[in-house]
Design a protein around this motif. Structure first.
Motif, PDB file in Angstrom:
ATOM      1  N   UNK A  77       0.690  -1.175   0.119  1.00 24.51           N
ATOM      2  CA  UNK A  77       0.049   0.081  -0.140  1.00 24.51           C
ATOM      3  C   UNK A  77       0.801   1.216  -0.266  1.00 24.51           C
ATOM      4  N   UNK A  78       1.909   1.139   0.822  1.00 21.85           N
ATOM      5  CA  UNK A  78       2.904   2.453   0.711  1.00 21.85           C
ATOM      6  C   UNK A  78       3.548   2.504  -0.786  1.00 21.85           C
ATOM      7  N   UNK A  79       3.803   1.403  -1.391  1.00 21.95           N
ATOM      8  CA  UNK A  79       4.295   1.603  -2.786  1.00 21.95           C
ATOM      9  C   UNK A  79       3.333   2.012  -3.649  1.00 21.95           C
ATOM     10  N   UNK A  80       2.202   1.747  -3.493  1.00 24.83           N
ATOM     11  CA  UNK A  80       1.199   2.201  -4.501  1.00 24.83           C
ATOM     12  C   UNK A  80       0.996   3.683  -4.019  1.00 24.83           C
ATOM     13  N   UNK A  81       0.847   4.188  -2.685  1.00 26.69           N
ATOM     14  CA  UNK A  81       0.945   5.407  -2.710  1.00 26.69           C
ATOM     15  C   UNK A  81       1.864   6.556  -3.210  1.00 26.69           C
ATOM     16  N   UNK A  82       3.185   5.716  -3.203  1.00 31.45           N
ATOM     17  CA  UNK A  82       4.276   6.562  -3.979  1.00 31.45           C
ATOM     18  C   UNK A  82       4.148   6.646  -5.264  1.00 31.45           C
ATOM     19  N   UNK A  83       3.557   5.711  -5.907  1.00 32.68           N
ATOM     20  CA  UNK A  83       3.294   5.407  -7.493  1.00 32.68           C
ATOM     21  C   UNK A  83       2.403   6.383  -7.907  1.00 32.68           C
ATOM     22  N   UNK A  84       1.213   6.468  -7.040  1.00 35.00           N
ATOM     23  CA  UNK A  84       0.204   7.090  -7.420  1.00 35.00           C
ATOM     24  C   UNK A  84       0.625   8.564  -7.398  1.00 35.00           C
ATOM     25  N   UNK A  85       1.075   9.153  -6.335  1.00 33.19           N
ATOM     26  CA  UNK A  85       1.680  10.480  -6.112  1.00 33.19           C
ATOM     27  C   UNK A  85       2.533  10.930  -7.393  1.00 33.19           C
ATOM     28  N   UNK A  86       3.461   9.987  -7.539  1.00 32.39           N
ATOM     29  CA  UNK A  86       4.319  10.375  -8.763  1.00 32.39           C
ATOM     30  C   UNK A  86       3.731  10.389  -9.958  1.00 32.39           C
ATOM     31  N   UNK A  87       2.936   9.342 -10.239  1.00 31.96           N
ATOM     32  CA  UNK A  87       2.076   9.366 -11.714  1.00 31.96           C
ATOM     33  C   UNK A  87       1.160  10.581 -11.689  1.00 31.96           C
ATOM     34  N   UNK A  88       0.671  11.096 -10.821  1.00 25.71           N
ATOM     35  CA  UNK A  88      -0.203  12.354 -11.241  1.00 25.71           C
ATOM     36  C   UNK A  88       0.722  13.563 -11.270  1.00 25.71           C
ATOM     37  N   UNK A  89       1.892  13.692 -11.050  1.00 27.44           N
ATOM     38  CA  UNK A  89       2.723  14.573 -11.343  1.00 27.44           C
ATOM     39  C   UNK A  89       3.395  14.690 -12.907  1.00 27.44           C
ATOM     40  N   UNK A  90       3.152  13.485 -13.566  1.00 29.41           N
ATOM     41  CA  UNK A  90       3.773  13.399 -14.853  1.00 29.41           C
ATOM     42  C   UNK A  90       2.976  14.236 -15.856  1.00 29.41           C
ATOM     43  N   UNK A  91       3.545  15.090 -16.558  1.00 29.31           N
ATOM     44  CA  UNK A  91       2.922  15.804 -17.582  1.00 29.31           C
ATOM     45  C   UNK A  91       1.981  14.966 -18.516  1.00 29.31           C
ATOM     46  N   UNK A  92       0.670  15.808 -18.594  1.00 31.21           N
ATOM     47  CA  UNK A  92      -0.392  15.148 -19.441  1.00 31.21           C
ATOM     48  C   UNK A  92      -1.271  14.003 -18.535  1.00 31.21           C
ATOM     49  N   UNK A  93      -0.811  13.328 -17.670  1.00 29.98           N
ATOM     50  CA  UNK A  93      -1.686  12.589 -16.853  1.00 29.98           C
ATOM     51  C   UNK A  93      -2.718  12.906 -16.293  1.00 29.98           C
ATOM     52  N   UNK A  94      -2.824  14.036 -15.588  1.00 31.69           N
ATOM     53  CA  UNK A  94      -4.225  14.543 -15.322  1.00 31.69           C
ATOM     54  C   UNK A  94      -4.883  15.416 -16.402  1.00 31.69           C
ATOM     55  N   UNK A  95      -6.055  15.242 -16.358  1.00 31.38           N
ATOM     56  CA  UNK A  95      -6.783  15.635 -17.464  1.00 31.38           C
ATOM     57  C   UNK A  95      -6.543  17.162 -17.756  1.00 31.38           C
ATOM     58  N   UNK A  96      -6.543  17.941 -16.597  1.00 31.42           N
ATOM     59  CA  UNK A  96      -6.401  19.278 -16.588  1.00 31.42           C
ATOM     60  C   UNK A  96      -4.939  19.444 -16.303  1.00 31.42           C
ATOM     61  N   UNK A  97      -4.014  19.915 -16.924  1.00 28.99           N
ATOM     62  CA  UNK A  97      -2.431  20.044 -16.888  1.00 28.99           C
ATOM     63  C   UNK A  97      -2.102  20.675 -15.611  1.00 28.99           C
ATOM     64  N   UNK A  98      -3.072  22.005 -15.325  1.00 28.78           N
ATOM     65  CA  UNK A  98      -2.499  22.764 -14.204  1.00 28.78           C
ATOM     66  C   UNK A  98      -3.216  22.315 -13.011  1.00 28.78           C
ATOM     67  N   UNK A  99      -3.857  21.211 -12.735  1.00 31.91           N
ATOM     68  CA  UNK A  99      -4.560  21.082 -11.557  1.00 31.91           C
ATOM     69  C   UNK A  99      -3.670  20.705 -10.487  1.00 31.91           C
ATOM     70  N   UNK A 100      -2.595  19.853 -10.440  1.00 34.84           N
ATOM     71  CA  UNK A 100      -1.817  19.408  -9.442  1.00 34.84           C
ATOM     72  C   UNK A 100      -1.199  20.504  -8.720  1.00 34.84           C
TER      73      UNK A 100
END
Ligand SMILES: C[S@@+](CC[C@H](N)C(=O)[O-])C[C@H]1O[C@@H](n2cnc3c(N)ncnc32)[C@H](O)[C@@H]1O
Length: 248
Positions: free
Chosen positions: A143-166
């Motif tokens: 669960x800790x690994x998933x938390x890190x992967x999730x938090x890192x993933x949403x900072x990658x360019x284009x991964x969030x629908x709205x680029x500026x949201x994070x």
């Protein structure tokens, strides 16, 4: 970036690959995930990966040998040296600054402990970073690994629908590390409670000021040390200081 995950339970990661933001990061190959099961590197008919603790006591301890063989295979497959992260209550608690660091890197090998933990000799010899999710005990590092992967993933360019949201999220340096402000959506009145008037004003400057004031007030109330850090870094304007005085 690539994360090689050493885990006895790779199936726990399935929802990460098939749902939401992490699925987008995985499918776009911005975050590559490769799973390695230490059991595949254990010897004998029973493929044993744990044993009783020397000195007695409850539970089992993950053996160094299968983990080291598994890690060697993961590092060889990457073809380059990589940080080796163990999730553990012993580690530094995961925070936004560290997540940003990982998000800008090439990835890492993530080691998920189970049972009472891992033979210390493996940790001493092979682990470069230890990361904790907080002051509580999980059943495993997954669960800790998933938390890190999730938090890192949403900072990658284009991964969030709205680029500026994070950038508008809690802890982001773009908003001086404050907590996020409250959010509202339709209907305009719910349960007798109207949406705060500034949000309905249509004036961008007024909306921005209201949101900034809310962030400051909430952060001062819940996480005053973050306000202090922003002040020390010279990030608070006169308007910020007067908003803080009014709210406190
Ligand atoms: C049941 S725990 C072992 C707890 C250990 N005996 C202790 O008291 O610190 C099994 C595994 O879960 C993971 N884990 C437990 N709590 C964690 C936390 N707060 N942060 C990150 N990983 C954690 C670690 O990989 C650990 O080896």
């Amino acid at each position: 970036m690539r994360f090689d995950v050493l885990t006895l339970f790779p199936e726990l990661f399935a929802p990460l690959l098939t749902s939401g933001v992490t699925r987008r990061a995985y499918e776009s190959k911005q975050v590559e995930l490769v799973f390695w099961n230490p059991r595949d590197f254990a010897e004998g008919n029973y493929r044993r990966i744990d044993d009783r603790p020397f000195g007695g006591g409850p539970g089992m301890v993950m053996m160094a040998g299968p983990l080291a063989a598994c890690l060697d295979a993961a590092l060889a497959a990457r073809g380059a040296a990589a940080p080796v992260v163990l999730f553990s209550p012993v580690g530094e608690t995961l925070r936004h600054a560290a997540v940003e660091g990982w998000a800008g890197g090439e990835g890492a090998v993530l080691v998920c402990g189970r049972y009472e933990g891992i033979d210390q000799r493996f940790i001493d010899a092979r682990v470069t970073h230890q990361v904790s999710l907080g002051d509580f005990v999980l059943s495993g590092g997954e669960i800790a690994a998933m938390a890190l992967i999730d938090a890192v993933a949403r900072l990658q360019s284009g991964v969030l629908g709205d680029e500026a949201s994070h950038v508008q999220d809690s802890f982001n340096p773009a908003l001086d590390g404050m907590l996020d402000c409250p959010h509202y959506t339709r209907p305009e009145v719910w349960n007798g409670q109207p949406v705060p008037a500034p949000l309905m004003s249509g004036h961008h400057a007024q909306i921005d000021r209201w949101r900034r004031d809310q962030r400051l007030a909430l952060t001062a109330e819940r996480r005053p040390e973050l306000v202090d850090a922003a002040r020390t870094a010279g990030r608070l304007s006169r308007a910020d200081e007067s908003a803080l005085k009014k709210k406190l």
